[in-house]
Design an enzyme around this catalytic site. Structure first.
Site, PDB file in Angstrom:
ATOM      1  N   ASP A   1       0.591   4.549   5.038  1.00 21.26           N
ATOM      2  CA  ASP A   1       1.736   5.473   5.013  1.00 21.26           C
ATOM      3  C   ASP A   1       2.828   5.088   6.012  1.00 21.26           C
ATOM      4  OD1 ASP A   1       0.460   7.271   3.143  1.00 21.26           O
ATOM      5  OD2 ASP A   1      -0.829   7.883   4.790  1.00 21.26           O
TER       6      ASP A   1
ATOM      7  N   ASP B   1      -1.627  10.058   6.814  1.00 23.71           N
ATOM      8  CA  ASP B   1      -2.519   9.833   7.939  1.00 23.71           C
ATOM      9  C   ASP B   1      -3.021   8.408   8.011  1.00 23.71           C
ATOM     10  OD1 ASP B   1      -4.126   9.867   5.691  1.00 23.71           O
ATOM     11  OD2 ASP B   1      -5.793  10.896   6.676  1.00 23.71           O
TER      12      ASP B   1
ATOM     13  N   ASP C   1       0.926  11.956   1.092  1.00 16.72           N
ATOM     14  CA  ASP C   1      -0.310  11.265   0.778  1.00 16.72           C
ATOM     15  C   ASP C   1      -1.305  12.303   0.264  1.00 16.72           C
ATOM     16  OD1 ASP C   1      -2.201   9.212   0.722  1.00 16.72           O
ATOM     17  OD2 ASP C   1      -2.933   9.716   2.712  1.00 16.72           O
TER      18      ASP C   1
END
Length: 900
Positions: free
Chosen positions: A624, A620, A340
């Site tokens: 995700d 985070d 990410d």
């Protein structure tokens, strides 16, 4: 329910009906496996399975030997030892994972009792967010979390932080169709559960609650069982298969060979004495079964478990909280990291990148005051020295910039009396505040906002407008946000109303300059990315951000080159529109996916896995979670959402990408340590199997008793496992490419070493047995090399073996393995086994324990171990003579080093 913007909300009866129909606003927690089931799962390990088979065979042999009167109860020590080996290996792993999960539960507590404002029965009241139902009218404002998915009824200067779902830290939301963003990941008039209000306020009608929300769908997707087999498990399965096939093949060879020998000696295929033949056949089968038991490396499961458990503990010290034991090693096999952007590669904290202010010292003071007073954000000093911004992240970045220059924004703000203020709105694109400035003793109008708007409002611009526009273009090409600043000093006699009906009028602004703001890349990320790329690991950025922002971050971390082909970038909608067959040709080259939705990430992971890639995913946000769960290793950030952490295997406590590259180094080093133990263990097993094989055709019993083999295979091997597992990680492993999933844990050089050293040990030990049979040895001082050579091919019974000679043989056998442990330590290191030995306290401690244990067993073991005490001189001769194993290894390593 709406009349002139007066909302009556649901009635109590409608709330009950909605709750029955659509459910509660809670996420259904994943079903927790009972502890007994978690423990039983440890028995599915491939090596544990063949150990259980060996246990059953060993029990069968022991029962036969005992009930036929050939042995005493001590025969059951071997199956007891194998049982203990199985129990220890499974329990150590189970308790380490249990401990890690308890730490994780403390880290991952969620509170669903936060109060939210709703309209019910025509009144505004506060209720816990888990009591929200579909149809509720909810009011929310800056700093609050959106409690459910809803459609906006009103939106005043509303900006939402969607980073937990899309990676976008700031999204404009509106009810005006003309302002809708067609490229937005989610509709511009919808707000989603789990996101937070960065600025402004709004009213929404709840559309979905609990599991039906986008957040809930992602949470559910994160719970889908991931049955992807880990690389280590695949390789241990292959090893288990190899051991099984080899032991069964040798056992079959013993049965067939001994039957052929029997019939040759009998002079034909006819059996005269069926009783004698039956006894011979049963004895043959028992020897074959014994070989199968001897071939099983009892210490290997314990070794692997100890290696993983120690790595779990030591990785915690480097900010990697490992929840699932396999993840320690799987990180070392990783070939692709899908990461990410927000909060992983970047700080998830807006910062001032650069300032371009124009003017003199007075202007400088006005800039500081203007930033402090013309703002609604605050700084939180409660976790000093760490300072975090509260409120609008862009305004927070400006306050952090002041803080970095040692300026207390709060004293500037409190000393300047606010006379009038126009808060920022997405429609106006600026904020204005009139204050009584203590710096000038006059009123000052401060304005900040979109640079093009502020430039149009300004009449006094100290530099050419084209110069400012060029600078703005440069910042925007780097995907940065920009703000323009202006001011106007108001004379006391001036009674002009500069703020009228929500906008500025009749102003005579002086343009002060511009500021570029970005979510900066974490300082350690570029080097960590470089380390991973050098280690042969592909990096892919998967983000909900715009293509320009994603590419710029890729450029800053060294992933995206200026001449990078456009085919290496793809948007989420483009990705979703393609079929799997087309994507399989592109996924390996893909470097950046922008505007990605949660399920895009999961699909990408699964496509990469179908290309035989070992995938690690970092993130985070809730968005995700499905990908974290689908990957072989999911890495969540310590300050990530509870859903992300629940789906992950490792939690990076310091949120640092550098910790991920360290985890790769740990994983690769751990795999090498496991290989070293396999080398050490299988050398012992090859030697033991060949001794049984030779004895089967020469008609001699094994000189090693059950209790002696238990000491070697269980206790000594466990200590050796501790020693090899405690070897520190090496940065050298990051220069290697990732191993293939099809690779065998036993490499060609390992196989050559195992067979070569194992056969050498057998020749030496067989010669020793033959020598002891012909000579009556009471001390090794009597040893004669010529007699040793002559006795090698003398197969007569001779004098048999005395208790002292058996004790000498047992000690030589153990010491050969002892010195080979040092060779195993140096294997694949490219260094001497003695290099940095003084620092390897774990290895030295284990070496001392093995030596002390062997001396205690031989000296005090007596009948239990079938030994008698040895003379001190013989100890010296054995230790010195067997150390040639180490010196031969050192010469071999030196020769290899000089010829490279």
């Amino acid at each position: 329910m709406q009349a002139n913007n007066h909302y009556t909300g649901l009635t109590d009866e409608q709330v009950i009906e909605s709750r029955k129909k659509c459910g509660l606003n809670i996420l259904t927690p994943p079903a927790k496996e009972p502890l007994w089931k978690q423990f039983l799962e440890k028995f599915t390990d491939p090596i544990i399975i063949i150990l259980l088979v060996a246990l059953m065979l060993s029990i069968g042999i022991s029962c036969y030997e005992y009930f036929t009167g050939h042995a005493t109860l001590s025969i059951f020590l071997e199956p007891a030892g194998i049982f203990i080996a199985v129990l220890l290996a499974t329990m150590v792993g189970f308790f380490f994972e249990l401990s890690a999960n308890k730490k994780f539960e403390v880290l991952n507590k969620v509170n669903d009792d936060t109060l939210v404002k709703v309209v019910r029965n025509g009144n505004i009241s506060q209720i816990p967010r888990n009591e929200i139902v579909v149809g509720d009218i909810v009011h929310f404002e800056a700093g609050e979390e959106v409690p459910a998915d809803g459609e906006l009824l009103e939106a005043i200067s509303l900006q939402i932080n969607e980073s937990t779902l899309t990676g976008e830290p700031l999204i404009k939301k509106t009810t005006n169709p003309a302002d809708f963003d067609d490229e937005a990941t989610y509709p511009s008039n919808h707000v989603l559960k789990g996101t937070t209000v960065a600025d402004g306020h709004g009213i929404m009608r709840v559309l979905n609650v609990g599991d039906a929300t986008e957040y809930g769908k992602v949470y559910k997707g994160a719970q889908i069982d991931n049955n992807v087999e880990t690389p280590l498990n695949q390789q241990l399965k292959k090893l288990a298969g190899l051991i099984t096939k080899a032991s069964y093949a040798i056992a079959a060879f013993i049965i067939v060979g001994r039957l052929i020998t029997y019939f040759i000696n009998a002079g034909g295929l006819f059996v005269d004495d069926w009783l004698a033949f039956g006894s011979y056949l049963l004895n043959t089968v028992m020897i074959a079964v014994t070989l199968i038991v001897v071939a099983v490396p009892e210490g290997l499961p314990m070794s692997v478990t100890l290696s993983l458990a120690l790595s779990m503990k030591r990785m915690l010290a480097t900010n990697n909280l490992v929840r699932k034991m396999h993840a320690c090693e799987t990180m070392g096999a990783t070939t692709v990291i899908c990461t990410d952007k927000t909060g992983t590669l970047t700080e998830n904290q807006m910062r001032v990148y650069e300032t371009k202010f124009y003017g003199n010292e007075e202007t400088s003071d006005l800039i500081k005051e203007g930033i402090a007073v013309n703002s609604t954000a605050y700084l939180d000093y409660s976790e000093s020295p760490k300072v975090t911004a509260l409120g609008n992240p862009t305004e927070g970045a400006l306050l952090l910039w002041l803080h970095g220059k040692g300026i207390n924004y709060l004293s500037l703000r409190e000393n300047a009396e606010v006379i009038e203020q126009l808060t920022f709105s997405t429609e106006r694109k600026y904020m204005a505040t009139v204050v009584q400035s203590p710096l000038l003793g006059k009123k000052v109008l401060y304005v900040k906002g979109a640079p093009e708007i502020i430039l149009d409002l300004s009449k006094n611009i100290p530099v050419k407008k084209e110069e400012i526009c060029d600078q703005l273009l440069e910042y925007q090409n780097k995907a940065m946000r920009t703000l323009g600043f202006a001011y106007q000093i108001i004379d006391d006699a001036d009674e002009t109303n500069f703020i009228y009906e929500g906008k500025l009028q009749n102003v005579d602004l002086t343009f002060m300059g511009i500021v570029a703001i970005s979510d900066p890349v974490r300082s350690d990320v570029p080097q960590a990315v470089k380390d991973c790329l050098q280690a042969g690991i592909g990096i892919k950025i998967i983000t909900g951000d715009t293509a320009g922002t994603a590419r710029e971050i890729g450029r800053q971390i060294g992933l995206w080159e200026p001449d990078e082909p456009e085919s290496h970038h793809m948007t989420g909608p483009e990705f979703w529109a393609m079929d799997d067959k087309t994507l399989l040709d592109r996924v390996l080259d893909l470097k950046i996916m922008s505007r990605a939705r949660p399920m895009d990430k999961q699909r990408l992971v699964q496509l990469l896995q179908s290309k035989n890639q070992v995938v690690a995913v970092t993130g985070d946000g809730t968005n995700d979670a499905p990908a974290l769960n689908a990957a072989q290793v999911g890495l969540s950030m310590g300050d990530g959402t509870s859903v992300a952490k629940e789906a992950s295997d490792i939690t990076i406590l310091d949120n640092s990408f550098a910790s991920i590259s360290r985890a790769v180094m740990w994983g690769r080093s751990l795999y090498q340590n496991i290989q070293r133990f396999v080398l050490f263990q299988l050398t012992i097993n090859v030697a033991a199997c060949l001794i049984v094989l030779i004895g089967a055709f020469l008609g001699t019993e094994s000189p090693l008793t059950v209790t002696q083999m238990l000491w070697v295979n269980l206790i000594m091997d466990t200590f050796a496992a501790l020693a090899l597992a405690s070897l520190p990680p090496s940065n050298r492993v990051m220069l290697d490419k990732p191993r293939k999933t099809t690779d065998h844990i036993i490499t060609k050089s390992m196989a050559e070493n195992i067979l070569g050293v194992g056969i050498f040990f057998v020749i030496l030990l067989f010669g020793l047995i033959q020598y002891f049979k012909q000579a009556d040895i009471t001390s090794l001082m009597q040893f004669n090399v010529i007699d040793f050579g002559r006795s090698f091919f003398n197969f007569s019974e001779g004098n048999g073996l005395s208790a002292y000679e058996l004790s000498l043989f047992f000690t030589v056998f153990v010491m050969l393995q002892f010195w080979n442990m040092f060779n195993a330590k140096a294997f694949m290191s490219g260094k001497s086994a003695l290099a940095n030995l003084s620092r390897d306290l774990g290895l030295l401690s284990v070496a001392f324990v093995i030596l002390a244990g062997q001396w205690l067993i031989v000296t005090f073991g007596g009948k239990m171990f079938n030994v008698v005490p040895l003379q001190l001189a013989d100890w010296g001769i054995i230790i010195g003579a067997t150390s040639l194993v180490l010196w031969a290894g050192e010469i071999g390593r030196l020769f290899k080093k000089t010829t490279m």
